[in-house]
Design an enzyme around this catalytic site. Structure first.
Site, PDB file in Angstrom:
ATOM      1  N   HIS A 174       0.861  -1.190   0.000  1.00  0.00           N
ATOM      2  CA  HIS A 174       0.000   0.000   0.000  1.00  0.00           C
ATOM      3  C   HIS A 174       0.894   1.236   0.000  1.00  0.00           C
ATOM      4  O   HIS A 174       1.583   1.515   0.980  1.00  0.00           O
ATOM      5  CB  HIS A 174      -0.940  -0.013   1.208  1.00  0.00           C
ATOM      6  CG  HIS A 174      -1.954  -1.118   1.133  1.00  0.00           C
ATOM      7  ND1 HIS A 174      -2.305  -1.903   2.195  1.00  0.00           N
ATOM      8  CD2 HIS A 174      -2.660  -1.590   0.077  1.00  0.00           C
ATOM      9  CE1 HIS A 174      -3.187  -2.800   1.811  1.00  0.00           C
ATOM     10  NE2 HIS A 174      -3.429  -2.634   0.522  1.00  0.00           N
ATOM     11  N   GLU A 177       1.554   3.893   2.758  1.00  0.00           N
ATOM     12  CA  GLU A 177       2.016   3.433   4.078  1.00  0.00           C
ATOM     13  C   GLU A 177       3.544   3.521   4.137  1.00  0.00           C
ATOM     14  O   GLU A 177       4.258   2.523   4.224  1.00  0.00           O
ATOM     15  CB  GLU A 177       1.478   2.030   4.336  1.00  0.00           C
ATOM     16  CG  GLU A 177      -0.052   2.033   4.398  1.00  0.00           C
ATOM     17  CD  GLU A 177      -0.715   0.671   4.346  1.00  0.00           C
ATOM     18  OE1 GLU A 177      -1.952   0.629   4.176  1.00  0.00           O
ATOM     19  OE2 GLU A 177      -0.028  -0.358   4.465  1.00  0.00           O
ATOM     20  N   HIS A 267       3.040  -3.066   6.788  1.00  0.00           N
ATOM     21  CA  HIS A 267       1.971  -2.112   6.451  1.00  0.00           C
ATOM     22  C   HIS A 267       1.866  -0.989   7.475  1.00  0.00           C
ATOM     23  O   HIS A 267       2.553  -0.982   8.492  1.00  0.00           O
ATOM     24  CB  HIS A 267       0.629  -2.843   6.408  1.00  0.00           C
ATOM     25  CG  HIS A 267       0.419  -3.706   5.219  1.00  0.00           C
ATOM     26  ND1 HIS A 267      -0.386  -3.353   4.174  1.00  0.00           N
ATOM     27  CD2 HIS A 267       0.928  -4.929   4.898  1.00  0.00           C
ATOM     28  CE1 HIS A 267      -0.386  -4.308   3.256  1.00  0.00           C
ATOM     29  NE2 HIS A 267       0.402  -5.279   3.675  1.00  0.00           N
ATOM     30  N   GLU A 343       1.519  -4.155  11.362  1.00  0.00           N
ATOM     31  CA  GLU A 343       0.866  -2.847  11.188  1.00  0.00           C
ATOM     32  C   GLU A 343       1.486  -1.805  12.109  1.00  0.00           C
ATOM     33  O   GLU A 343       1.523  -1.981  13.325  1.00  0.00           O
ATOM     34  CB  GLU A 343      -0.624  -2.978  11.513  1.00  0.00           C
ATOM     35  CG  GLU A 343      -1.392  -3.891  10.589  1.00  0.00           C
ATOM     36  CD  GLU A 343      -1.677  -3.252   9.237  1.00  0.00           C
ATOM     37  OE1 GLU A 343      -2.164  -3.955   8.347  1.00  0.00           O
ATOM     38  OE2 GLU A 343      -1.419  -2.039   9.070  1.00  0.00           O
TER      39      GLU A 343
HETATM   40  C1  GEM Z   1      -4.784  -4.766   5.779  1.00  0.00           C
HETATM   41  S1  GEM Z   1      -4.727  -6.411   6.178  1.00  0.00           S
HETATM   42  C2  GEM Z   1      -6.362  -6.660   6.544  1.00  0.00           C
HETATM   43  C3  GEM Z   1      -6.422  -7.685   7.548  1.00  0.00           C
HETATM   44  N1  GEM Z   1      -7.720  -7.715   8.088  1.00  0.00           N
HETATM   45  C4  GEM Z   1      -8.010  -8.595   9.021  1.00  0.00           C
HETATM   46  N2  GEM Z   1      -9.181  -8.486   9.616  1.00  0.00           N
HETATM   47  N3  GEM Z   1      -7.105  -9.522   9.300  1.00  0.00           N
HETATM   48  C5  GEM Z   1      -5.454  -4.611   4.421  1.00  0.00           C
HETATM   49  O1  GEM Z   1      -4.849  -4.956   3.421  1.00  0.00           O
HETATM   50  O2  GEM Z   1      -6.611  -4.124   4.401  1.00  0.00           O
HETATM   51  C6  GEM Z   1      -3.398  -4.306   5.775  1.00  0.00           C
HETATM   52  C7  GEM Z   1      -3.298  -2.849   5.589  1.00  0.00           C
HETATM   53  O3  GEM Z   1      -3.965  -2.303   4.706  1.00  0.00           O
HETATM   54  O4  GEM Z   1      -2.553  -2.229   6.314  1.00  0.00           O
HETATM   55 ZN    ZN Z   2      -1.626  -1.706   4.067  1.00  0.00          ZN
END
Ligand code: GEM
Ligand code: ZN
Length: 383
Positions: A174, A177, A267, A343
């Site tokens: 992304h 980020e 991320h 994250e």
């Molecule tokens: C997230 S990862 C999403 C994970 N969701 C759950 N409930 N495990 C994405 O891609 O939306 C990573 C991000 O964008 O930071």
């Molecule tokens: Zn992301």
């Protein structure tokens, strides 16, 4: 004699720039809008420069379409970042009124940058790749190409010998980020440390396969979420293609060539003011061993640093209900390994807030070094 102030000049026609100027005639109410990602409705990332500021006078800026952003609940508790030199960034007083994101500054200099987070430039990326090769002892083992032809570098630290565990770390699927490539800079920085027994232990058992930036087109264009085709790369892992998601297609090819024993996808998160990890508990082939490895990783990292915690994060997926288009889930299922999405916050870590910078590039770098310590312990654990 009346002194007329030179009108503000606002620009974003540079690497990761993103802003639309609606009305900059009143320095006390500069009206702006965030531009959506190309070929996508996603918007949230902003990054722009302001010149001809009246030093000492309070200037106020309003991102008038903030409520239309991809994560519009994320503005509560968020503070924009500013920098006079594009190197040292600090948070500025910011409010969200339900429609617009509003922030202000009484500048000490006549020009300033504002951004959603501390940007990581393509020029710094190129420097980081050189550092990785010339100082950190990594080998550039493959180069993929983005939609617009930018390099996707795959670096390896280690000789690829049979029996070595394969630890993969990819970053910034992304593009908005930016903390993700700051993380990779910290990782590559630690690889340069001369006397580091923890890294020696890790590298005796494992090779590191590193992709410092998965989505250079998106970052360059000031996107939040997508590549140049408007594709969310973290929703492309079941159907990647050379045409729409060549970035993922390339990495998946390389994973099939070399194998994967541990996977981290780096991320940033817009809403949650903590550092956390999401895993692949919803995979159809999820195993108790994967669960044990996840718990080990999360426990140890939270013991090593207060900049990681396990209390807050994404809701766990129900058994068999994972979205297999996500990298973490797809790789965890394909290689039956520890696979995590790591994250970092766009806001701050509320367990250890920094009132000046919030979460920052520097803290992202330190987290990477702590993650390597955790991984070093993990690779000696049976798969
Ligand atoms: C997230 S990862 C999403 C994970 N969701 C759950 N409930 N495990 C994405 O891609 O939306 C990573 C991000 O964008 O930071
Ligand atoms: Zn992301």
């Amino acid at each position: 004699m009346t002194v007329t102030q030179t009108p503000l000049k606002i620009s974003a026609d540079f690497d990761s720039g993103n802003i639309e100027v609606l009305d900059a005639s009143n320095p006390s109410n500069v009206r702006l809008a965030i531009r959506p990602d190309t070929n996508s409705p996603h918007l949230q990332w902003f990054h722009f420069k302001v010149e001809h500021l009246d030093v000492g006078q309070k200037h106020a800026f309003s991102l008038t379409n903030a409520s239309q952003s991809s994560y519009n609940r994320a503005w509560n508790g968020y503070q924009a970042v500013a920098s006079y030199d594009h190197e040292h960034w600090f948070r500025v007083p910011t409010t969200f009124d339900g429609t617009a994101l509003n922030f202000s500054l009484a500048p000490t200099e006549s020009q300033v940058y504002f951004a959603y987070f501390e940007p990581y430039s393509r020029a710094r990326h190129d420097w980081l790749i050189e550092q990785a090769i010339n100082k950190a002892g990594t080998e550039l083992i493959a180069i993929g190409k983005s939609v617009e032809g930018r390099d996707i570098q795959l670096l390896r630290k280690g000789d690829g010998a049979v029996g070595k565990r394969k630890v993969w770390i990819i970053a910034q699927q992304h593009p908005g980020e930016h903390m993700a490539e700051w993380f990779m800079e910290g990782l590559i920085e630690r690889l340069q440390e001369k006397h580091d027994p923890v890294m020696a232990q890790l590298l005796a058992a494992a090779d590191l396969y590193l992709v410092p930036h998965m989505n250079p087109d998106g970052s360059f264009h000031g996107h939040l979420r997508t590549n140049a085709k408007g594709k969310d790369l973290n929703r492309a892992w079941q159907d990647s293609s050379r045409e729409l998601s060549p970035e993922v297609f390339f990495v998946q090819q390389q994973m099939e060539k070399y194998g994967v024993d541990l996977f981290l996808d780096i991320h940033g998160d817009e809403e949650i003011p903590y550092v956390f990890a999401a895993a692949c508990e919803g995979n159809p082939g999820y195993t108790p061993h994967q669960q044990q490895l996840e718990e080990h990783f999360r426990r140890r990292l939270s013991e090593i640093t207060q900049d990681f915690q396990t209390r807050y994060g994404y809701p766990r997926s129900n058994p068999g209900q994972a979205n297999m288009n996500l990298a973490c889930n797809s790789v965890g299922e394909r290689f039956q390994c520890l696979a995590l999405t790591l994250e970092m916050p766009f806001k701050d870590n509320d367990d250890a807030p920094d009132v000046v910078t919030g979460w920052s590039g520097k803290r992202s770098k330190q987290l990477a070094k702590d993650v390597l310590t955790t991984v070093s312990e993990m690779v000696s654990v049976p798969r």
